[in-house]
Design a protein around this motif. Sequence first.
Motif, PDB file in Angstrom:
ATOM      1  N   PRO A 603       0.820  -1.221   0.000  1.00 36.88           N
ATOM      2  CA  PRO A 603       0.000   0.000   0.000  1.00 36.88           C
ATOM      3  C   PRO A 603       0.849   1.264   0.000  1.00 36.88           C
ATOM      4  N   GLN A 604       1.997   1.218   0.655  1.00 38.15           N
ATOM      5  CA  GLN A 604       2.887   2.373   0.666  1.00 38.15           C
ATOM      6  C   GLN A 604       3.429   2.643  -0.731  1.00 38.15           C
ATOM      7  N   VAL A 605       3.846   1.586  -1.421  1.00 35.35           N
ATOM      8  CA  VAL A 605       4.324   1.736  -2.799  1.00 35.35           C
ATOM      9  C   VAL A 605       3.220   2.315  -3.675  1.00 35.35           C
ATOM     10  N   ARG A 606       2.001   1.847  -3.491  1.00 33.71           N
ATOM     11  CA  ARG A 606       0.875   2.338  -4.283  1.00 33.71           C
ATOM     12  C   ARG A 606       0.610   3.816  -4.033  1.00 33.71           C
ATOM     13  N   VAL A 607       0.694   4.238  -2.789  1.00 32.72           N
ATOM     14  CA  VAL A 607       0.469   5.656  -2.456  1.00 32.72           C
ATOM     15  C   VAL A 607       1.426   6.546  -3.228  1.00 32.72           C
ATOM     16  N   HIS A 608       2.688   6.167  -3.264  1.00 32.68           N
ATOM     17  CA  HIS A 608       3.671   7.010  -3.954  1.00 32.68           C
ATOM     18  C   HIS A 608       3.528   6.907  -5.469  1.00 32.68           C
ATOM     19  N   ALA A 609       3.257   5.718  -5.965  1.00 36.69           N
ATOM     20  CA  ALA A 609       3.107   5.568  -7.412  1.00 36.69           C
ATOM     21  C   ALA A 609       1.921   6.374  -7.933  1.00 36.69           C
ATOM     22  N   ALA A 610       0.835   6.423  -7.166  1.00 30.99           N
ATOM     23  CA  ALA A 610      -0.372   7.138  -7.590  1.00 30.99           C
ATOM     24  C   ALA A 610      -0.411   8.569  -7.069  1.00 30.99           C
ATOM     25  N   LYS A 611       0.660   9.004  -6.398  1.00 29.77           N
ATOM     26  CA  LYS A 611       0.770  10.366  -5.867  1.00 29.77           C
ATOM     27  C   LYS A 611      -0.418  10.705  -4.953  1.00 29.77           C
ATOM     28  N   LEU A 612      -0.632   9.819  -3.985  1.00 31.89           N
ATOM     29  CA  LEU A 612      -1.748   9.965  -3.061  1.00 31.89           C
ATOM     30  C   LEU A 612      -1.298  10.452  -1.681  1.00 31.89           C
ATOM     31  N   GLN A 613      -0.095  10.990  -1.598  1.00 33.58           N
ATOM     32  CA  GLN A 613       0.448  11.347  -0.293  1.00 33.58           C
ATOM     33  C   GLN A 613      -0.429  12.349   0.455  1.00 33.58           C
ATOM     34  N   ALA A 614      -1.083  13.250  -0.250  1.00 31.50           N
ATOM     35  CA  ALA A 614      -1.920  14.255   0.412  1.00 31.50           C
ATOM     36  C   ALA A 614      -3.244  13.674   0.879  1.00 31.50           C
ATOM     37  N   ARG A 615      -3.597  12.474   0.398  1.00 34.04           N
ATOM     38  CA  ARG A 615      -4.935  11.935   0.654  1.00 34.04           C
ATOM     39  C   ARG A 615      -4.946  10.662   1.470  1.00 34.04           C
ATOM     40  N   ALA A 616      -3.837   9.942   1.559  1.00 33.10           N
ATOM     41  CA  ALA A 616      -3.839   8.601   2.144  1.00 33.10           C
ATOM     42  C   ALA A 616      -3.210   8.594   3.535  1.00 33.10           C
ATOM     43  N   ALA A 617      -3.913   7.963   4.469  1.00 33.83           N
ATOM     44  CA  ALA A 617      -3.398   7.816   5.831  1.00 33.83           C
ATOM     45  C   ALA A 617      -3.203   6.342   6.144  1.00 33.83           C
ATOM     46  N   PRO A 618      -1.971   5.923   6.460  1.00 34.58           N
ATOM     47  CA  PRO A 618      -1.744   4.533   6.898  1.00 34.58           C
ATOM     48  C   PRO A 618      -2.211   4.372   8.340  1.00 34.58           C
ATOM     49  N   MET A 619      -2.161   3.160   8.842  1.00 34.55           N
ATOM     50  CA  MET A 619      -2.542   2.920  10.231  1.00 34.55           C
ATOM     51  C   MET A 619      -1.382   3.125  11.204  1.00 34.55           C
ATOM     52  N   VAL A 620      -0.175   2.854  10.754  1.00 35.18           N
ATOM     53  CA  VAL A 620       0.949   2.797  11.680  1.00 35.18           C
ATOM     54  C   VAL A 620       1.201   4.136  12.366  1.00 35.18           C
ATOM     55  N   THR A 621       1.044   5.249  11.671  1.00 35.52           N
ATOM     56  CA  THR A 621       1.353   6.560  12.251  1.00 35.52           C
ATOM     57  C   THR A 621       0.377   6.900  13.371  1.00 35.52           C
ATOM     58  N   THR A 622      -0.913   6.715  13.114  1.00 35.17           N
ATOM     59  CA  THR A 622      -1.915   7.014  14.134  1.00 35.17           C
ATOM     60  C   THR A 622      -1.822   6.033  15.293  1.00 35.17           C
ATOM     61  N   ALA A 623      -1.653   4.751  14.996  1.00 35.22           N
ATOM     62  CA  ALA A 623      -1.608   3.742  16.056  1.00 35.22           C
ATOM     63  C   ALA A 623      -0.464   3.988  17.024  1.00 35.22           C
ATOM     64  N   HIS A 624       0.711   4.327  16.515  1.00 34.71           N
ATOM     65  CA  HIS A 624       1.852   4.526  17.413  1.00 34.71           C
ATOM     66  C   HIS A 624       1.787   5.875  18.120  1.00 34.71           C
ATOM     67  N   ALA A 625       1.075   6.827  17.553  1.00 32.69           N
ATOM     68  CA  ALA A 625       0.832   8.066  18.291  1.00 32.69           C
ATOM     69  C   ALA A 625      -0.063   7.790  19.495  1.00 32.69           C
ATOM     70  N   ILE A 626      -1.066   6.935  19.309  1.00 27.61           N
ATOM     71  CA  ILE A 626      -1.923   6.548  20.434  1.00 27.61           C
ATOM     72  C   ILE A 626      -1.101   5.829  21.496  1.00 27.61           C
ATOM     73  N   ARG A 627      -0.270   4.910  21.064  1.00 27.35           N
ATOM     74  CA  ARG A 627       0.544   4.167  22.036  1.00 27.35           C
ATOM     75  C   ARG A 627       1.508   5.108  22.753  1.00 27.35           C
ATOM     76  N   ALA A 628       2.072   6.080  22.029  1.00 29.45           N
ATOM     77  CA  ALA A 628       2.957   7.058  22.673  1.00 29.45           C
ATOM     78  C   ALA A 628       2.192   7.866  23.715  1.00 29.45           C
ATOM     79  N   ALA A 629       0.951   8.241  23.390  1.00 34.91           N
ATOM     80  CA  ALA A 629       0.135   8.991  24.353  1.00 34.91           C
ATOM     81  C   ALA A 629      -0.114   8.171  25.610  1.00 34.91           C
ATOM     82  N   LYS A 630      -0.392   6.887  25.448  1.00 33.99           N
ATOM     83  CA  LYS A 630      -0.637   6.032  26.607  1.00 33.99           C
ATOM     84  C   LYS A 630       0.620   5.879  27.461  1.00 33.99           C
ATOM     85  N   THR A 631       1.762   5.755  26.812  1.00 29.65           N
ATOM     86  CA  THR A 631       3.021   5.660  27.566  1.00 29.65           C
ATOM     87  C   THR A 631       3.287   6.944  28.337  1.00 29.65           C
TER      88      THR A 631
END
Length: 925
Positions: A603-631
């Motif tokens: 999915p990451q390769v697809r985002v860059h190939a289709a130039k979707l960086q402004a529109r696509a949100a992966p899960m890993v960034t939000t999930a680890h921000a939540i975990r950082a908040a809990k820590t």
Amino acid sequence: MTTICNRWTARAAITAAAVLGLLSSTLAEPHAQKGSGIDARSHDLNLPRWGPYSNAYLGVSHIPDLASGMRFDITLFAGPHTTSTPDVPNASLNTGFVAWEAAPDLSYHSYRQKLEGQQVYAEIAFAALDPASDARLIRVDLVNGGTRAKTMTLNLLASMQRPNRAPGSVLTPRRILRASVPAGGTWVSGVHYRAHRRARPTPSEWLVYDGWLRGEVREDGLVDGRALRMAAGDTATYAVPAGTEVAVLRYRAKTQVALADAGGVSLPSAPDGGTWTMPLAVGTRALTLRPAGAVDLEGIAFVPASSASAVSFPPEDADTRPEMAKGPAEQSLLLKYRQADAWYGLRWFRPGVRIREFRNGTLDFFFARRSHSKTLTVAQGDGRGHYANLLFGGTPVAAGGRETIWALVSTGSREAVERTLDGHPDTAALERAWARGKARAAIADPLPAGRRFMLARQLIGANLLMNIVYPVYTQDQYIRHFTPGKWWDSLYTWDSGFIGIGMADVAPRLSADVLRAYTTPPRAQSAFIHHGTPLPVQHHQYLELWNRTQDRRMLADNYPRLRHYYDFLLGRVEGSTIAALPSGLLKSWDYFYNSGGWDDLPPQVRVHAAKLQARAAPMVTTAHAIRAAKTLRMAALELGRTRDFAQYDADIARLTRAVQANAWDPATGYFGYVLHDAAGRPEGLLRTPDGENWNRTLDGVQPLIAGITTPEQTRAILANLRDPAKLLTPVGLTAVDRSASYYRPDGYWNGTVWFPHQWFVWKALLDQGEGGFAWQIARTALDAYQTEADASWSSAEHFEVATGQGTGWHQFSGLSSPIANWFQAYFVPGRLSTGYDIWVRSQTTRPDKRGITADLAIHSARNDGFISVLATLAPGERYRATWNNRSIEAIAIHDGAYELRIPLSGSRKGRLDISASNVRPTVQE
């Protein structure tokens, strides 16, 4: 008197410190490290000046001056006594050298050089000689495990290495200028501004790559190798020393550039560098420059008007040929380099050693072509480097035998070096010094089930400690830096988080240093030290360090720094674009192409190939921000910072809603990449042309790590993780579901097994009470790593699914560091291991390892079932466990290792006690 200045001359250093203090871009807390010359603003490591710091040729190095970037290298390698030449141990190539053993304080380290497989090899060790001398003992064991006698040679080479031009340009020294300023003048680098603003800010305005200063460029041909790159309309303000009459600007500009607010002054074009002298009004205390075009400002010499013409910019001395002199003993040599105040000395203990010189920038091909000559004394090459060579001639080694060669290398004043070289003729004393060093590298006996993994623990520990490079530049200073491998002589944010996590079990003090190296205080120019994937692994490391050590100073010192890092991830630091989507989902594409470290994740390769960086949100960034908040929330509770709870609680709730409302795909059991329209509103998941969820990958399970999945989602994710047709393979969890249409068996992450995201999953499984599955993941990883270690002595980067073979860089630590954690969690008596949702308030282990008592706080969002804790104790006993004086289930994993199941239906705070059945448990007060 004219002084050749750099940023480390007294006045320049004071000016730099003052400017950086105004910028708040260096450390403010009083956390100086004793005994190492490291001050509170440093991002360096608290280690000796001697160590395996070279990324040129493997061996041992000495740092004569931390600020200079200069490094003295010793490299040794053995070979057959024939006309053929052995490979020089280039740190960027696989030449048969492997990291073998290392002490946690680097007072001892060793390599093995494979000459004929694993049967014939050299073991090359370096140990601190004694507390009184600044020296390293060298021991080389030539080992012949074959059936024929061998004759072997040994080469030792000494050199002074200058800083490289740029990361990755190994053995390509910089070519820079120095500022020569008359007495009474002051040189201020262009990057030592008091204030700086860009006319057109970028997303990296407050997250400068590699921790450089804002606007800094580093290139050959510049004064000190750097400048402030300014575009039209940018401003920079500099403090003017009292009494200054003129400012001599050193700059580079392709065209004539006018300076606004400077009385019509224009800088002439100077594509190769030029100067311009500006008179200053009496009493001027600040100089502001605002160019109308592009200019690289190298710096400003503030001098009396009568001295302006004396300012000059000569090239840095690049001649590293030493003065070579006979030492005090018959078998000794003294070396004096212009780049260091100290002398260096070599001593050896056998006759017939030939002294030679190789005058070339690199050794590899040049040494191979020239070294076989029996009469060679000087091999003249390009003259860009110098290597003093000791050639130990043919040493016979019987079949099944070994021969030992000793040497010493020392530094200090000439008198001190001569005393060291002349005072150690006794081989028995050398043996004792070597034995003391080797003992410091020894690994404690594990539980019986862990003995098979001893080589795995030894190699991952050695690679963690010996994958270290100096000089690496960040935050206006040269530092020693642990890298994923010597191939990478640069910073790496997420890799270094895992290096720190591994170090928590190998060398906890160094883990704290690594954490500090990647964080910055509030209001700093950079919210954290960023290179590569901006995943907040440092927050995981923070929790690991606390739960291991309960070090309140570490907790308090790093809390504001990690809060600053977290605030950037949540978009609350000026310039951060990570939280730009109105949906509340986070994305970090503006800072790096890689969201979770997985380069070719479909999915990451697809985002860059289709130039979707402004529109696509992966899960890993939000999930680890939540975990950082809990820590951070748990840390705030421990530190009494209850006023911070509201922000963390609001963030966790908002981010959780964003994930749950938009990302779950019940048809596949994975969360997906969420696409947004032009207004930032979610409009569905990223899918293939056939409608398949692109995120049937480990990114799709990240909300489990965050602890925000519903029971139904948890069951579906666990089913995918357990399924041998999907994510589970014989060598571990693969990054991409093998039943997905976009899975391929020959990718980098797609089709292989790595350890870091498995570690995240392992921790989450303990929180879910899935201790059996957690053990399966850890044991499978240990098996895979150990199998490769047995076969090749390598520390593999990742593993092929089809064959289980280790591949990638052969001396890797970085993302393979969880091997150290899993070994410790399951095989080292006296250890308590938890998931993310348990905070260890205190822990006491009986000296005989037959009992552990810990005060815990459970922060799980679940209210039913149980949460798992791992405990390792002395083998050969039967143990019972209690939680708040009530018996709980203790499942034996193997002799001495237990999964303890704490019910979530009762108290969330209390005392855990596990002890041998014939030992009276601790009674809670």
